[in-house]
Write an enzyme that holds these catalytic residues in place. Sequence first.
Site, PDB file in Angstrom:
ATOM      1  N   LYS A 144      42.014  48.962  35.998  1.00  0.00           N
ATOM      2  CA  LYS A 144      42.153  50.291  36.141  1.00  0.00           C
ATOM      3  C   LYS A 144      41.854  50.635  37.771  1.00  0.00           C
ATOM      4  O   LYS A 144      42.531  50.764  38.419  1.00  0.00           O
ATOM      5  CB  LYS A 144      42.384  51.344  35.579  1.00  0.00           C
ATOM      6  N   GLU A 178      52.324  41.512  35.418  1.00  0.00           N
ATOM      7  CA  GLU A 178      51.289  41.747  34.886  1.00  0.00           C
ATOM      8  C   GLU A 178      51.283  42.332  33.808  1.00  0.00           C
ATOM      9  O   GLU A 178      50.117  42.307  32.567  1.00  0.00           O
ATOM     10  CB  GLU A 178      50.827  42.808  35.785  1.00  0.00           C
ATOM     11  N   HIS A 208      66.768  31.585  52.004  1.00  0.00           N
ATOM     12  CA  HIS A 208      66.348  30.223  53.101  1.00  0.00           C
ATOM     13  C   HIS A 208      65.642  29.574  52.276  1.00  0.00           C
ATOM     14  O   HIS A 208      64.135  29.403  53.004  1.00  0.00           O
ATOM     15  CB  HIS A 208      65.561  31.415  53.880  1.00  0.00           C
ATOM     16  N   ASN A 256      26.785  49.908  38.360  1.00  0.00           N
ATOM     17  CA  ASN A 256      28.425  49.173  39.183  1.00  0.00           C
ATOM     18  C   ASN A 256      28.302  49.174  40.475  1.00  0.00           C
ATOM     19  O   ASN A 256      27.911  50.252  41.508  1.00  0.00           O
ATOM     20  CB  ASN A 256      29.678  51.091  38.694  1.00  0.00           C
ATOM     21  N   GLY A 257      29.530  47.969  40.799  1.00  0.00           N
ATOM     22  CA  GLY A 257      29.122  47.213  42.274  1.00  0.00           C
ATOM     23  C   GLY A 257      28.634  46.181  42.565  1.00  0.00           C
ATOM     24  O   GLY A 257      28.222  45.680  41.279  1.00  0.00           O
ATOM     25  N   CYS A 277      34.277  48.145  35.186  1.00  0.00           N
ATOM     26  CA  CYS A 277      33.248  48.500  34.586  1.00  0.00           C
ATOM     27  C   CYS A 277      32.716  50.039  34.762  1.00  0.00           C
ATOM     28  O   CYS A 277      33.555  50.673  35.494  1.00  0.00           O
ATOM     29  CB  CYS A 277      31.368  48.696  36.012  1.00  0.00           C
ATOM     30  N   GLU A 321      58.209  45.563  43.199  1.00  0.00           N
ATOM     31  CA  GLU A 321      57.278  46.851  42.414  1.00  0.00           C
ATOM     32  C   GLU A 321      57.865  45.827  40.371  1.00  0.00           C
ATOM     33  O   GLU A 321      56.614  46.110  39.648  1.00  0.00           O
ATOM     34  CB  GLU A 321      57.143  47.988  41.977  1.00  0.00           C
ATOM     35  N   LYS A 378      55.154  43.930  38.101  1.00  0.00           N
ATOM     36  CA  LYS A 378      55.285  45.236  36.127  1.00  0.00           C
ATOM     37  C   LYS A 378      55.502  44.018  35.086  1.00  0.00           C
ATOM     38  O   LYS A 378      54.554  44.336  34.721  1.00  0.00           O
ATOM     39  CB  LYS A 378      56.432  45.865  36.096  1.00  0.00           C
ATOM     40  N   TRP A 386      32.351  44.652  33.888  1.00  0.00           N
ATOM     41  CA  TRP A 386      33.497  43.958  34.288  1.00  0.00           C
ATOM     42  C   TRP A 386      32.794  42.935  34.841  1.00  0.00           C
ATOM     43  O   TRP A 386      31.665  42.461  36.139  1.00  0.00           O
ATOM     44  CB  TRP A 386      34.104  44.285  35.203  1.00  0.00           C
ATOM     45  N   ARG A 422      39.528  51.191  32.023  1.00  0.00           N
ATOM     46  CA  ARG A 422      39.272  50.423  33.253  1.00  0.00           C
ATOM     47  C   ARG A 422      38.328  48.924  33.404  1.00  0.00           C
ATOM     48  O   ARG A 422      39.557  48.162  34.674  1.00  0.00           O
ATOM     49  CB  ARG A 422      37.655  51.424  33.358  1.00  0.00           C
TER      50      ARG A 422
HETATM   51  O1  M6R Z   1      43.975  52.438  42.063  1.00  0.00           O
HETATM   52  P1  M6R Z   1      45.383  52.187  43.241  1.00  0.00           P
HETATM   53  O2  M6R Z   1      46.086  52.813  43.258  1.00  0.00           O
HETATM   54  O3  M6R Z   1      43.878  52.065  44.754  1.00  0.00           O
HETATM   55  O4  M6R Z   1      45.104  50.962  41.982  1.00  0.00           O
HETATM   56  C1  M6R Z   1      45.914  50.020  43.291  1.00  0.00           C
HETATM   57  C2  M6R Z   1      46.139  48.355  42.425  1.00  0.00           C
HETATM   58  O5  M6R Z   1      45.168  47.909  41.752  1.00  0.00           O
HETATM   59  C3  M6R Z   1      46.578  48.897  41.061  1.00  0.00           C
HETATM   60  O6  M6R Z   1      48.592  49.742  41.723  1.00  0.00           O
HETATM   61  C4  M6R Z   1      47.046  47.804  40.373  1.00  0.00           C
HETATM   62  O7  M6R Z   1      48.375  46.874  40.997  1.00  0.00           O
HETATM   63  C5  M6R Z   1      48.201  48.045  39.163  1.00  0.00           C
HETATM   64  N1  M6R Z   1      47.287  47.038  38.557  1.00  0.00           N
HETATM   65  C6  M6R Z   1      49.378  47.981  39.114  1.00  0.00           C
HETATM   66  O8  M6R Z   1      50.188  48.295  38.266  1.00  0.00           O
END
Ligand code: M6R
Length: 609
Positions: free
Chosen positions: A604, A493, A509, A105-106, A2, A486, A490, A79, A27
Amino acid sequence: MCGIVGYIGKRDVAPLLLEGLQRLEYRGYDSAGIVITGKAAAGKPGTLKMVKAKGRVRELEAKVPKRFAGTTGIAHTRWATHGAPSDENAHPHLDAENKVAVVHNGIIDNASELRAKLTADGVVFLSETDTEVLTHLIARAQAETLEEKVREALRHVEGTYGIAVLHADFNDRIVVARNGSPVVLGIGEKEMFVASDVAALVAHTRQVVTLDDGEMATLKADDFRTYTTEGSTTTATPTTVEWEAESYDMGGHDTYMHKEISEQADAVDRVLRGRIDDRFSTVHLGGLNLDAREARGVRRIKILGCGTSYHAGQIGAQLIEELARIPADAEPASEFRYRNPVVDPDTLYVAVSQSGETYDVLAAVQELKRKGARVLGVVNVVGSAIAREADGGTYVHAGPEVCVVSTKCFTNTVVAFALLALHLGRIRDLSVADGKRIIDGLRRLPEQISEILGREDEIKRLAAEYADAKSMMFIGRVRGYPVAREASLKLKEVSYIHAEAYPASELKHGPLALIEPAMPTVAIVPDDDLLEKNRAAMEEIKARSGRILAVAHQVQEKADHTIVVPKNENELDPILMGIPLQLFAYHTALAMGRDIDKPRNLAKSVTVE
Ligand code: M6R
C-alpha cells in the site's frame, strides 16, 4: 510495506500486538514476528521471548505458545528487501545474547560494509537482513543507557529507518527512532503504543504524536519523551486522529476495495464540504499558504506523484490548464528526482500522494525544498511526511484507504485538483459564470457517482464477458487519456491481466498492430469536441475485428458494449468516467479469484525506493 507495532503498559501484550499487525496487513508483507519482555525475577533483568513466521499474521499467531505472557513488546510485518521471505529473515532480530531486539522499516544503505566489519570482529549473523546489523551495533555499543546505545549505533548507519528497540536490561521502556520511515506514538492511559501507521493504534487511542526525521522517543507505561538523534529534547504535542477505528473496518463488504469504491459519493461530498464560496463563485482552500498575489505570480505548475496519484495529477494538470490557463504537467516523482531537474522559482510544485509517505515523492519534495522551490501537497493522510514537508496544500478527505488498489482516493484527489484549479482560475481569468458552472458541476458529482454505482450488476456482467482476455487495450484522447491509464493500471494490478493504455490518437502509430478479437479495447468516449475523433478510432478497431467496450455519455454504435455514465461539465467528465472501470477491474479480479485487497507483489505505501 513493512509495519511496526509496539506496546508498553499493563495489558497482556501478545494479543494486542497481533491485532495491531492484522490492522497493518493491508500494507503488504511476507513474514511477521513478535518479541516481548517476559517477567523479570526480583532484582534480575527481564528476558526476551520471540516468535517469527514466514507468511501471514495468522501463521505467526498459530506459532505463539500459550504461555507467552508479558506487558511490553514490539512486532513487525516484513516486506523483503535484503534476503528472501523466511523465518530467519523476519523481524525482530536479536543479538547473540538475546538481550536486544529490533524491528525496522526502511533500508540501511551501508549494511554490507557494516556486516563485513562486524563479521571480522567475530559477530555471527543469523539472517541476511540489513536490520540485524543494527541489532548488533546496539548490543555492542559502550554507552550506559539504552537511548545512548541506540544513538551510538545510528551514528554508523546510512539509509532510512523507522525502528523500535527492546532491551532485556532496560525492560521498562521501548526506544524508537525515525529517519525517512514513519513512526507514530499512541498516547493512552498508563499505556503507550507505537506503530508505523495510525491504523494499528486507533482501536486503542486517537491521541498520537508523529515523529519527525531525526527524532527519537522513549516510551514508558505512563510517560513518553521525544528528542533528536543528537540528544536535544523536542516538544511533542499530541494531535487527535480524525478517523475512528470503525473507518478501518470492512463495514459489511467482502473486500476493502468494494467498500472503498462504494464510499465515493460520500467521500466526494466530504472534499467539497465547507469549501465552496457561492458569493464569488470560487472555493476556499485554507491550507494553501499562497495568497492571491503569489498565486498570480505562478508561471507553471509541475505535479509529482506515483502510480494512481500520478494519474490523478495528470487530470489535475489538465484541469489547471483549462480553468486557470497556467501551463501545467504531471511527471512520475520517481523519475523527476533522478533527472537533476531545472527548478524554476516561478514554478509551483505540487506533490500528490494518498499515503503521504511514498518515498519517491517525499524525496522529490525534499530535493525541491533544498533548491528553494515552493511545494504544495495534495495528500490524504493527515500529518503524513509529505503533508508536513510541504509549504502548504490541501487534504483530499477520502478517509482511510486500506485496499492496496487505490480507488476512492483517486476520485477525491481529482476533485481536490478541480478545487485547486477553480481557485487559481478565479484569481486569474476564469469568469464568474464559468466559476459557477464548475461549482454546479462539482455539486452534481455525488449523485452522479451514486447513479454509476447503482449499475454495478450491469458492470459485473460485462466483466464476466471480457474476463477471458489475456490482454486489454485502454484508449482515450486528452481528457480521456489519463482515465484510460488509470483504468488500465486498476485492471492489471488487481486481476493480473496485461493491460496497456494509449492515446487513441496514437493507435495507428503502432499499437493497432495488436488489435485482433482476442485483444479487447476499452475506449473512453466523452461527449466533448473530440467525440467524432474517438468514434473514428473505434471504427479503426472494428475494421480489425477488435472487440470494444466503451465508457461514454451515450450508447456508441461502433462499440460491442457501452457503459453509459452521466454527463457533467466537460472539464469534470474524467472524474466520473473512471468509476465504472474500477468496478470492472474489481469484478474481473473477483471472477478470477484474485486476492483483491492485497494483490501479489504490491504494497500500500511504498516507503522504500
Ligand atoms: O500513497 P501514494 O498515493 O503516494 O501511492 C502511490 C502509488 O504507490 C499508488 O497509487 C499505487 O499505484 C496504487 N497501488 C494504485 O492503485
